[in-house]
Design a protein around this motif. Structure first.
Motif, PDB file in Angstrom:
ATOM      1  N   LEU A   1       0.840  -1.193   0.000  1.00 25.49           N
ATOM      2  CA  LEU A   1       0.000   0.000   0.000  1.00 25.49           C
ATOM      3  C   LEU A   1       0.877   1.247   0.000  1.00 25.49           C
ATOM      4  O   LEU A   1       1.960   1.261   0.587  1.00 25.49           O
ATOM      5  CB  LEU A   1      -0.904   0.026   1.240  1.00 25.49           C
ATOM      6  N   SER A   2       0.380   2.300  -0.640  1.00 25.69           N
ATOM      7  CA  SER A   2       1.121   3.552  -0.670  1.00 25.69           C
ATOM      8  C   SER A   2       0.162   4.719  -0.851  1.00 25.69           C
ATOM      9  O   SER A   2      -0.826   4.618  -1.579  1.00 25.69           O
ATOM     10  CB  SER A   2       2.144   3.538  -1.807  1.00 25.69           C
ATOM     11  N   LEU A   3       0.450   5.817  -0.152  1.00 25.03           N
ATOM     12  CA  LEU A   3      -0.320   7.049  -0.276  1.00 25.03           C
ATOM     13  C   LEU A   3       0.462   8.065  -1.096  1.00 25.03           C
ATOM     14  O   LEU A   3       1.696   8.083  -1.089  1.00 25.03           O
ATOM     15  CB  LEU A   3      -0.617   7.644   1.102  1.00 25.03           C
ATOM     16  N   SER A   4      -0.272   8.935  -1.782  1.00 23.29           N
ATOM     17  CA  SER A   4       0.370   9.950  -2.614  1.00 23.29           C
ATOM     18  C   SER A   4       1.196  10.915  -1.778  1.00 23.29           C
ATOM     19  O   SER A   4       2.183  11.478  -2.260  1.00 23.29           O
ATOM     20  CB  SER A   4      -0.686  10.710  -3.421  1.00 23.29           C
TER      21      SER A   4
ATOM     22  N   VAL B   1      -4.521  -4.711  -8.848  1.00 22.05           N
ATOM     23  CA  VAL B   1      -3.943  -3.391  -8.588  1.00 22.05           C
ATOM     24  C   VAL B   1      -5.097  -2.384  -8.508  1.00 22.05           C
ATOM     25  O   VAL B   1      -5.893  -2.283  -9.434  1.00 22.05           O
ATOM     26  CB  VAL B   1      -2.953  -2.967  -9.685  1.00 22.05           C
ATOM     27  N   PHE B   2      -5.178  -1.659  -7.398  1.00 25.29           N
ATOM     28  CA  PHE B   2      -6.314  -0.755  -7.207  1.00 25.29           C
ATOM     29  C   PHE B   2      -5.845   0.601  -6.708  1.00 25.29           C
ATOM     30  O   PHE B   2      -4.702   0.780  -6.259  1.00 25.29           O
ATOM     31  CB  PHE B   2      -7.314  -1.365  -6.208  1.00 25.29           C
ATOM     32  N   ARG B   3      -6.766   1.539  -6.762  1.00 22.95           N
ATOM     33  CA  ARG B   3      -6.514   2.873  -6.209  1.00 22.95           C
ATOM     34  C   ARG B   3      -7.817   3.414  -5.635  1.00 22.95           C
ATOM     35  O   ARG B   3      -8.918   3.002  -6.033  1.00 22.95           O
ATOM     36  CB  ARG B   3      -5.965   3.826  -7.269  1.00 22.95           C
ATOM     37  N   ALA B   4      -7.691   4.356  -4.717  1.00 23.16           N
ATOM     38  CA  ALA B   4      -8.850   4.994  -4.098  1.00 23.16           C
ATOM     39  C   ALA B   4      -8.485   6.433  -3.764  1.00 23.16           C
ATOM     40  O   ALA B   4      -7.377   6.699  -3.279  1.00 23.16           O
ATOM     41  CB  ALA B   4      -9.277   4.243  -2.848  1.00 23.16           C
ATOM     42  N   SER B   5      -9.401   7.348  -4.035  1.00 21.09           N
ATOM     43  CA  SER B   5      -9.192   8.764  -3.719  1.00 21.09           C
ATOM     44  C   SER B   5      -9.832   9.070  -2.365  1.00 21.09           C
ATOM     45  O   SER B   5     -11.014   8.788  -2.150  1.00 21.09           O
ATOM     46  CB  SER B   5      -9.800   9.651  -4.804  1.00 21.09           C
ATOM     47  N   ILE B   6      -9.049   9.648  -1.467  1.00 22.33           N
ATOM     48  CA  ILE B   6      -9.510   9.971  -0.116  1.00 22.33           C
ATOM     49  C   ILE B   6      -9.669  11.483  -0.006  1.00 22.33           C
ATOM     50  O   ILE B   6      -8.675  12.216   0.061  1.00 22.33           O
ATOM     51  CB  ILE B   6      -8.510   9.469   0.939  1.00 22.33           C
ATOM     52  N   PRO B   7     -10.892  11.993  -0.002  1.00 20.72           N
ATOM     53  CA  PRO B   7     -11.076  13.446   0.102  1.00 20.72           C
ATOM     54  C   PRO B   7     -10.893  13.924   1.540  1.00 20.72           C
ATOM     55  O   PRO B   7     -11.400  13.316   2.481  1.00 20.72           O
ATOM     56  CB  PRO B   7     -12.519  13.642  -0.362  1.00 20.72           C
TER      57      PRO B   7
ATOM     58  N   TYR C   1     -18.217  12.216   7.651  1.00 19.64           N
ATOM     59  CA  TYR C   1     -18.507  10.788   7.589  1.00 19.64           C
ATOM     60  C   TYR C   1     -19.147  10.498   6.238  1.00 19.64           C
ATOM     61  O   TYR C   1     -20.086  11.192   5.836  1.00 19.64           O
ATOM     62  CB  TYR C   1     -19.486  10.363   8.688  1.00 19.64           C
ATOM     63  N   PHE C   2     -18.684   9.474   5.546  1.00 15.76           N
ATOM     64  CA  PHE C   2     -19.315   9.091   4.288  1.00 15.76           C
ATOM     65  C   PHE C   2     -18.870   7.702   3.877  1.00 15.76           C
ATOM     66  O   PHE C   2     -17.848   7.181   4.356  1.00 15.76           O
ATOM     67  CB  PHE C   2     -19.005  10.109   3.178  1.00 15.76           C
ATOM     68  N   GLU C   3     -19.672   7.108   3.000  1.00 17.04           N
ATOM     69  CA  GLU C   3     -19.356   5.783   2.448  1.00 17.04           C
ATOM     70  C   GLU C   3     -19.572   5.828   0.945  1.00 17.04           C
ATOM     71  O   GLU C   3     -20.599   6.320   0.470  1.00 17.04           O
ATOM     72  CB  GLU C   3     -20.253   4.716   3.075  1.00 17.04           C
ATOM     73  N   ARG C   4     -18.607   5.299   0.197  1.00 15.82           N
ATOM     74  CA  ARG C   4     -18.680   5.271  -1.260  1.00 15.82           C
ATOM     75  C   ARG C   4     -18.485   3.834  -1.740  1.00 15.82           C
ATOM     76  O   ARG C   4     -17.349   3.336  -1.746  1.00 15.82           O
ATOM     77  CB  ARG C   4     -17.632   6.204  -1.872  1.00 15.82           C
ATOM     78  N   PRO C   5     -19.570   3.140  -2.109  1.00 17.23           N
ATOM     79  CA  PRO C   5     -19.454   1.738  -2.532  1.00 17.23           C
ATOM     80  C   PRO C   5     -18.614   1.543  -3.794  1.00 17.23           C
ATOM     81  O   PRO C   5     -18.153   0.432  -4.046  1.00 17.23           O
ATOM     82  CB  PRO C   5     -20.908   1.325  -2.762  1.00 17.23           C
ATOM     83  N   ALA C   6     -18.433   2.584  -4.589  1.00 11.04           N
ATOM     84  CA  ALA C   6     -17.595   2.482  -5.792  1.00 11.04           C
ATOM     85  C   ALA C   6     -16.343   3.343  -5.657  1.00 11.04           C
ATOM     86  O   ALA C   6     -15.815   3.850  -6.634  1.00 11.04           O
ATOM     87  CB  ALA C   6     -18.392   2.895  -7.028  1.00 11.04           C
ATOM     88  N   GLY C   7     -15.847   3.490  -4.426  1.00 11.10           N
ATOM     89  CA  GLY C   7     -14.705   4.356  -4.180  1.00 11.10           C
ATOM     90  C   GLY C   7     -13.359   3.722  -4.442  1.00 11.10           C
ATOM     91  O   GLY C   7     -12.341   4.411  -4.419  1.00 11.10           O
ATOM     92  N   VAL C   8     -13.332   2.405  -4.676  1.00 12.61           N
ATOM     93  CA  VAL C   8     -12.087   1.701  -4.990  1.00 12.61           C
ATOM     94  C   VAL C   8     -12.154   1.228  -6.433  1.00 12.61           C
ATOM     95  O   VAL C   8     -13.111   0.568  -6.840  1.00 12.61           O
ATOM     96  CB  VAL C   8     -11.861   0.500  -4.050  1.00 12.61           C
ATOM     97  N   GLU C   9     -11.145   1.584  -7.209  1.00  4.63           N
ATOM     98  CA  GLU C   9     -11.109   1.267  -8.639  1.00  4.63           C
ATOM     99  C   GLU C   9      -9.905   0.380  -8.945  1.00  4.63           C
ATOM    100  O   GLU C   9      -8.779   0.686  -8.544  1.00  4.63           O
ATOM    101  CB  GLU C   9     -11.015   2.560  -9.453  1.00  4.63           C
TER     102      GLU C   9
ATOM    103  N   LEU D   1      -4.701   6.634  -2.653  1.00  9.53           N
ATOM    104  CA  LEU D   1      -4.159   5.387  -2.131  1.00  9.53           C
ATOM    105  C   LEU D   1      -3.987   4.395  -3.274  1.00  9.53           C
ATOM    106  O   LEU D   1      -4.919   4.178  -4.054  1.00  9.53           O
ATOM    107  CB  LEU D   1      -5.099   4.802  -1.076  1.00  9.53           C
ATOM    108  N   PHE D   2      -2.802   3.816  -3.387  1.00 16.48           N
ATOM    109  CA  PHE D   2      -2.540   2.761  -4.355  1.00 16.48           C
ATOM    110  C   PHE D   2      -2.294   1.454  -3.602  1.00 16.48           C
ATOM    111  O   PHE D   2      -1.704   1.461  -2.509  1.00 16.48           O
ATOM    112  CB  PHE D   2      -1.311   3.096  -5.217  1.00 16.48           C
ATOM    113  N   GLY D   3      -2.729   0.361  -4.185  1.00 12.95           N
ATOM    114  CA  GLY D   3      -2.528  -0.935  -3.551  1.00 12.95           C
ATOM    115  C   GLY D   3      -2.316  -2.037  -4.560  1.00 12.95           C
ATOM    116  O   GLY D   3      -2.872  -1.996  -5.661  1.00 12.95           O
ATOM    117  N   VAL D   4      -1.496  -3.002  -4.183  1.00 12.48           N
ATOM    118  CA  VAL D   4      -1.253  -4.189  -5.001  1.00 12.48           C
ATOM    119  C   VAL D   4      -1.532  -5.408  -4.132  1.00 12.48           C
ATOM    120  O   VAL D   4      -0.995  -5.525  -3.021  1.00 12.48           O
ATOM    121  CB  VAL D   4       0.192  -4.232  -5.524  1.00 12.48           C
ATOM    122  N   ILE D   5      -2.376  -6.286  -4.614  1.00 14.89           N
ATOM    123  CA  ILE D   5      -2.737  -7.503  -3.897  1.00 14.89           C
ATOM    124  C   ILE D   5      -1.925  -8.660  -4.463  1.00 14.89           C
ATOM    125  O   ILE D   5      -1.943  -8.910  -5.670  1.00 14.89           O
ATOM    126  CB  ILE D   5      -4.245  -7.802  -4.044  1.00 14.89           C
ATOM    127  N   ALA D   6      -1.215  -9.357  -3.591  1.00 14.29           N
ATOM    128  CA  ALA D   6      -0.432 -10.506  -4.041  1.00 14.29           C
ATOM    129  C   ALA D   6      -1.368 -11.604  -4.531  1.00 14.29           C
ATOM    130  O   ALA D   6      -2.502 -11.741  -4.044  1.00 14.29           O
ATOM    131  CB  ALA D   6       0.441 -11.028  -2.903  1.00 14.29           C
TER     132      ALA D   6
END
Length: 257
Positions: free
Chosen positions: A27-30, A177-183, A163-171, A47-52
């Motif tokens: 995992l890594s943050l910008s 390999v995924f990413r997510a924007s954290i406002p 407070y918020f929830e975004r069901p499509a917040g992870v792409e 946020l960037f992430g790589v799943i083994a």
């Protein structure tokens, strides 16, 4: 646009500002620090992430990912009002102890579709499944999501944009390999924030990773905030004197003879 392969993205992650490594997640943050100045209106971290490959069951395809971001803990009180003699008065209250001042849930799909309710509750996966400790009389406990005080507390925090929830917040930008924007809103409290990433496959938790970042004031704003926190009485006196001086000067400037 050509998509990045996992090896290249791993290299980019290794060169970025904040990074967390585990057996099954990278995992890594910008960036690791958000600075607040006088004209701060908000920011966005990526946020960037790589799943083994071993972090997902064979044959299941793309795993489920849920990202939970929690801000510094604070205590809050929620009041219940009733109409009495034509007036709305406070009749009951609940105190929420050590609740996150900021809580964001970003997921690759709706958390309810990832696992059973018991697993989601145990892993605090989803806004409704996060534990919010309340003081009820002399007892301390979390309550069911339908509790009216809990629902009122969530409505207030959601209206504030904290407070918020975004069901499509992870792409997913590549296989595993995924990413997510954290406002980060302009009203975000200062302090240390925790980012918890969990992956699910076949309804079970298969990987977990954690990293963090800081929201801090800088320059004059930081000096004022530190003074207000460490010397509240002196800060109050100085503020009152400054207000009196401004009022006196304004009275002289705009006085009509």
């Amino acid at each position: 646009m050509r998509r990045l392969g996992a090896p290249l993205l791993l290299l980019l992650l290794a060169l970025s500002g904040a990074e967390a490594r585990g057996a099954e997640l990278v995992l890594s943050l910008s960036k690791a620090r958000v600075t607040i100045t006088s004209n701060f209106t908000g920011d966005t971290l990526v946020l960037f992430g790589v799943i083994a490959p071993g972090a997902a069951s064979a044959g299941t395809g793309t795993p489920d990912v849920i990202v939970t971001v929690r801000g510094p803990s604070e205590s809050f009180t929620t009041w219940r009002k009733e109409r009495f003699l034509g007036l709305w008065v406070n009749v009951d209250s609940r105190s929420f102890l050590a609740a996150p001042a900021y809580l964001a849930v970003l997921a690759s799909r709706a958390p309810a579709l990832m696992a059973t309710p018991d697993i989601l509750r145990r892993e605090q996966a989803g806004l409704d499944n996060n534990r919010l400790l309340q003081r009820i009389g002399s007892d301390y406990a979390d309550v069911v999501p339908e509790d009216p005080f809990r629902q009122a507390f969530l409505r207030v925090k959601q209206a504030q944009g904290l407070y918020f929830e975004r069901p499509a917040g992870v792409e997913f930008i590549a296989p595993n390999v995924f990413r997510a924007s954290i406002p980060i809103p302009g009203s975000a409290p200062i302090g240390t924030y925790e980012v918890v990433v969990k992956t699910f496959a076949d309804g079970a938790l298969v990987a977990r990773g954690t990293l963090g970042f800081e929201v801090a004031k800088v320059d004059f704003e930081q000096t004022v905030a530190t003074a207000a926190q460490n010397h509240p009485w002196l800060y109050g006196i100085v503020t009152a004197l400054a207000a009196l001086c401004v009022g006196f000067i304004a009275n002289i400037v705009f006085r009509r003879d």
